[in-house]
Motif scaffolding. Structure first.
Motif, PDB file in Angstrom:
ATOM      1  N   ILE A  78       0.848  -1.177  -0.108  1.00 51.79           N
ATOM      2  CA  ILE A  78      -0.122  -0.059  -0.119  1.00 51.79           C
ATOM      3  C   ILE A  78       0.707   1.215   0.093  1.00 51.79           C
ATOM      4  N   GLU A  79       1.866   1.276   0.861  1.00 54.02           N
ATOM      5  CA  GLU A  79       2.861   2.488   1.216  1.00 54.02           C
ATOM      6  C   GLU A  79       3.378   2.587  -0.411  1.00 54.02           C
ATOM      7  N   ALA A  80       3.776   1.489  -1.168  1.00 51.52           N
ATOM      8  CA  ALA A  80       4.476   1.860  -2.469  1.00 51.52           C
ATOM      9  C   ALA A  80       3.662   2.252  -3.471  1.00 51.52           C
ATOM     10  N   GLU A  81       2.039   1.857  -3.330  1.00 52.27           N
ATOM     11  CA  GLU A  81       1.453   2.269  -4.292  1.00 52.27           C
ATOM     12  C   GLU A  81       1.028   3.884  -4.063  1.00 52.27           C
ATOM     13  N   GLU A  82       1.077   4.302  -2.778  1.00 52.14           N
ATOM     14  CA  GLU A  82       0.841   5.728  -2.538  1.00 52.14           C
ATOM     15  C   GLU A  82       1.873   6.561  -3.031  1.00 52.14           C
ATOM     16  N   LYS A  83       3.094   5.814  -2.723  1.00 48.65           N
ATOM     17  CA  LYS A  83       4.208   6.463  -3.543  1.00 48.65           C
ATOM     18  C   LYS A  83       4.352   6.733  -4.897  1.00 48.65           C
ATOM     19  N   ARG A  84       3.789   5.564  -5.655  1.00 51.09           N
ATOM     20  CA  ARG A  84       3.836   5.636  -7.123  1.00 51.09           C
ATOM     21  C   ARG A  84       2.869   6.804  -7.427  1.00 51.09           C
ATOM     22  N   GLY A  86       2.063   9.511  -5.696  1.00 50.94           N
ATOM     23  CA  GLY A  86       2.394  10.455  -5.142  1.00 50.94           C
ATOM     24  C   GLY A  86       1.074  11.198  -4.362  1.00 50.94           C
ATOM     25  N   LEU A  87       0.441  10.271  -3.856  1.00 46.60           N
ATOM     26  CA  LEU A  87      -0.830  10.441  -2.973  1.00 46.60           C
ATOM     27  C   LEU A  87      -0.647  11.620  -1.940  1.00 46.60           C
ATOM     28  N   GLN A  88       0.499  11.608  -1.185  1.00 46.24           N
ATOM     29  CA  GLN A  88       0.540  12.379   0.037  1.00 46.24           C
ATOM     30  C   GLN A  88       0.855  13.822  -0.285  1.00 46.24           C
ATOM     31  N   GLY A  89       1.795  14.084  -1.410  1.00 44.82           N
ATOM     32  CA  GLY A  89       2.017  15.368  -2.110  1.00 44.82           C
ATOM     33  C   GLY A  89       0.852  16.041  -2.821  1.00 44.82           C
ATOM     34  N   LYS A  90       0.192  15.090  -3.691  1.00 51.73           N
ATOM     35  CA  LYS A  90      -0.937  15.638  -4.368  1.00 51.73           C
ATOM     36  C   LYS A  90      -2.183  16.057  -3.562  1.00 51.73           C
ATOM     37  N   SER A  91      -2.086  15.330  -2.340  1.00 52.88           N
ATOM     38  CA  SER A  91      -3.223  15.624  -1.512  1.00 52.88           C
ATOM     39  C   SER A  91      -2.934  16.954  -0.712  1.00 52.88           C
ATOM     40  N   LEU A 132      -3.342  10.127 -10.471  1.00 50.39           N
ATOM     41  CA  LEU A 132      -4.143  11.306  -9.659  1.00 50.39           C
ATOM     42  C   LEU A 132      -3.715  12.673 -10.125  1.00 50.39           C
ATOM     43  N   ASN A 133      -4.873  13.302 -10.541  1.00 53.43           N
ATOM     44  CA  ASN A 133      -4.472  14.790 -10.887  1.00 53.43           C
ATOM     45  C   ASN A 133      -5.196  15.802  -9.960  1.00 53.43           C
ATOM     46  N   VAL A 134      -4.484  16.922  -9.809  1.00 47.39           N
ATOM     47  CA  VAL A 134      -5.096  18.133  -9.126  1.00 47.39           C
ATOM     48  C   VAL A 134      -5.754  19.017  -9.772  1.00 47.39           C
ATOM     49  N   LEU A 135      -6.995  19.267  -9.660  1.00 46.85           N
ATOM     50  CA  LEU A 135      -7.991  20.094 -10.339  1.00 46.85           C
ATOM     51  C   LEU A 135      -8.390  21.189  -9.338  1.00 46.85           C
ATOM     52  N   VAL A 342     -13.333   6.817  -0.699  1.00 47.74           N
ATOM     53  CA  VAL A 342     -13.620   6.217  -2.075  1.00 47.74           C
ATOM     54  C   VAL A 342     -12.048   6.057  -2.504  1.00 47.74           C
ATOM     55  N   LEU A 343     -11.323   6.826  -2.505  1.00 47.44           N
ATOM     56  CA  LEU A 343     -10.208   6.619  -3.010  1.00 47.44           C
ATOM     57  C   LEU A 343      -9.081   5.645  -2.272  1.00 47.44           C
ATOM     58  N   ASP A 344      -9.371   5.772  -0.997  1.00 47.74           N
ATOM     59  CA  ASP A 344      -8.692   4.602  -0.266  1.00 47.74           C
ATOM     60  C   ASP A 344      -9.113   3.089  -0.442  1.00 47.74           C
ATOM     61  N   GLU A 345     -10.432   3.137  -0.739  1.00 48.82           N
ATOM     62  CA  GLU A 345     -10.914   1.763  -1.214  1.00 48.82           C
ATOM     63  C   GLU A 345     -10.210   1.293  -2.609  1.00 48.82           C
TER      64      GLU A 345
END
Length: 602
Positions: A78-84, A86-91, A132-135, A342-345
């Motif tokens: 899961i942490e590898a997927e978050e890093k791929r 860029g979830l933390q930075g984009k959030s 993931l894209n920031v809008l 929803v994103l976490d699921e």
């Protein structure tokens, strides 16, 4: 545009002048401070207070992120997927823009041909999230609000429309977006109902402008700290002649040149000279009062907003920071967690391919404990485990799992959970019937209490000795004498109750990583020591004290004594050794109080 609500206080008190033309506070008219995106961007880019008010809470809510509770391989995936992704930075980026402009969103890209259809997380497979894209709300327009009272999305936009670079529009279902709001609006019916929040700067800009204006006025006073005044007879009448004006300017330039700062000033008999000085006493208090108003308006402690240490007797600012961190934690749990649901699921299924029912996460603590605090927590946790074990109320297998959970959740023993998962007992706790009688007796009875000395040898002592010689120390202790003391108990203690060290690595050794706080000081009878920090050594020291060991000093500080002969070396000028410190296994020995007399230097 909808109607702007106004409130007028009509309270009138003729005695106190409240509500009369002489009262400037009552009968106030509250209007919505409108700022378009360009003004908000200019405030953010051009002034430091608006930038900090936008950035600090968003950064604090994301900096420590979250920790997953699952099997170790699942956590890694899961942490590898978050890093791929860029979830933390984009959030964090979306949170910045939402707080500044009032709203932003993360688009969950799954490669579906029709994004206007709902996103079903159960249909997401391995690597199902592509990006993931920031809008921002500038390109993402909210549609009509849902009016069906049976809908779980009542009062929220039923669709969002994305404006593309080519001028086209794409409808996006809300389930494909993680929506971030700025400051929440009380009711969309009272405003434009655009599906977004307000910028957090709207409610604080008056306080910010007042603080900026006050700072600017105080800065302007610096240039008038001392003003020279020269009285010239018949000045105004004489200025009507151009030649006089030129002579006057030349006269004043010569006077200023002659005076300088502390020089002599020569005046005509009828001219007089004086100066006016500005008193700056109390201006700091005035400025800080305005900063405190900004702090209150932004709901950020002054110590965090200004980055300054608390002032005043016994002031630590800890209470303010803890309250602030509690508010940030509430926002994480009440706002971020539902928004990311929803994103976490989808994330779990994209990283694992399935959705384990027992998997969940928690937000990491924002408060950073010191090494001593963590050591105290470790000792308290260990004492609690020992107390439970002494009651014999829980079976050993159950207690073992409880102890692992307690130590892991307290952050005392990182990696303990995974190590226990790999641990396989060889004898299932049974005692070999052919074992030595003394060894078998040690399993059931206490050992004879005696004074105790516990230490670890420094296995890379040659590196430290070489460093000491480079720093100007002519002699050092031999390599075999360099060590770190863990326990020095004059009181008799049962060695068996001291247990063993969980932090040891292969062959019982451990390594103190390079860097961190390192100091050179002189202890006791001339011992020159290298001080360093180690949570593991501090925790182990407390554990041995918990077993009954005494300690002659107020606190425990890991250190290595490397010489007793400092000579002419200026200890304050010594650059501490900053490399790795490699230690051998723990050595238990009877206490030798005459150890120093046996030391010889080389």
């Amino acid at each position: 545009m909808g109607k702007l609500a106004t409130i007028r206080d009509g309270l009138v008190n003729l005695v106190a002048n409240l509500g009369t033309p002489r009262d400037k506070a009552a009968a106030s008219l509250y209007l919505l401070p409108l700022m378009d995106d360009h003004q908000l961007a200019n405030a953010y880019r051009g002034a430091w207070l608006p930038r900090k008010i936008v950035d600090i809470p968003a950064l604090d809510a994301h900096r420590n992120w979250r920790t997953w509770n699952a099997e170790q391989d699942e956590i890694s995936a899961i942490e590898a997927e978050e890093k791929r992704l860029g979830l933390q930075g984009k959030s964090l980026e979306a949170s910045f823009k939402a707080r500044l402009f009032g709203g932003a969103a993360l688009y969950i890209g799954t490669g579906d041909a029709n994004p206007s259809l709902p996103l079903d997380p159960t249909r997401i497979g391995k690597d199902g999230i592509r990006h993931l894209n920031v809008l921002t709300r500038r390109v993402l327009k909210a549609g009509e609000l849902e009016r069906d009272p049976e809908s779980p999305n009542y009062g929220k936009p039923s669709v969002y429309t994305l404006s593309t670079a080519a001028g086209g529009q794409v409808n996006i279902h809300p389930s494909r977006l993680v929506i971030y709001h700025g400051a929440p609006k009380p009711d969309p019916e009272l405003d434009v109902g655009d599906g977004w929040g307000d910028s957090v700067l709207l409610a604080v800009m008056d306080a910010v402008k007042n603080a900026d204006s006050t700072a600017a006025n105080i800065a302007s006073l610096v240039f008038e700290a001392k003003v020279d005044v020269i009285n010239i007879p018949n000045l105004m009448n004489s200025l009507s002649e151009p030649a006089y004006e030129a002579e006057l300017l030349k006269r004043l330039q010569l006077a200023a040149m002659a005076k300088g700062i502390n020089g002599m000033l020569v005046l005509d008999g009828e001219e007089t000279y004086s100066n006016k000085q500005t008193n700056f006493a109390g201006l700091t208090d005035v400025m800080m009062s305005f900063m405190q108003l900004v702090s209150g308006a932004a709901d950020i402690p002054v110590t965090r907003l200004l980055g300054q240490s608390p002032s005043g007797l016994n002031s630590t600012g800890e209470g303010d920071i803890r309250n602030y961190y509690d508010r940030i934690r509430s926002g994480q749990e009440l706002v971020l967690t539902p928004a990311l649901s929803v994103l976490d699921e989808c994330l779990i299924r994209s990283s694992l391919g399935t959705r384990p029912a027992e998997l969940f996460y928690s937000w990491r603590s924002l408060w950073q404990s010191t090494d001593k605090e963590r050591a105290d927590i470790g000792k308290t946790t260990a004492d609690t485990i020992k107390t439970i074990a002494d009651t014999r109320l829980l079976p050993d297998d159950v207690l073992s799992k409880v102890a692992v959970n307690m130590l892991t959740e307290a952050g005392v023993a990182p990696g303990l959970e995974s190590e226990m998962a790999d641990y396989v007992p060889t004898d299932e706790g049974e005692v070999d019937p052919d074992a030595d009688d003394v060894a078998a007796a040690m399993l059931t009875t206490d050992a004879m209490p005696r004074p105790l000395y516990v230490h670890r040898k420094v296995t890379n002592a040659a590196d430290i000795i070489a460093w000491a010689k480079e720093q100007g120390f002519e002699t050092t202790l031999p390599a075999e004498d360099l060590h770190v003391t863990i326990a020095f108990s004059r009181d008799p203690v049962d060695w068996m109750k001291a247990g063993s060290d969980w932090a040891s690595g292969e062959n019982g050794g451990m390594t103190i990583k390079p860097g961190g706080a390192r100091l050179i000081e002189k202890f006791g009878e001339g011992a020159v020591v290298l001080l360093f920090n180690s949570l593991e050594l501090s925790w182990r020291h407390e554990a041995i004290k918990g077993a009954g060991a005494s300690w002659d000093w107020p606190e425990y500080q890991p250190h290595i004594t490397f010489t007793y002969a400092s000579g002419e070396v200026d200890l304050e000028a010594v650059e501490p050794y900053r490399g790795a410190i490699v230690l051998g296994p723990e050595i238990f020995e009877p206490l030798d109080t005459d150890r120093k007399s046996k030391v010889r230097e080389e």
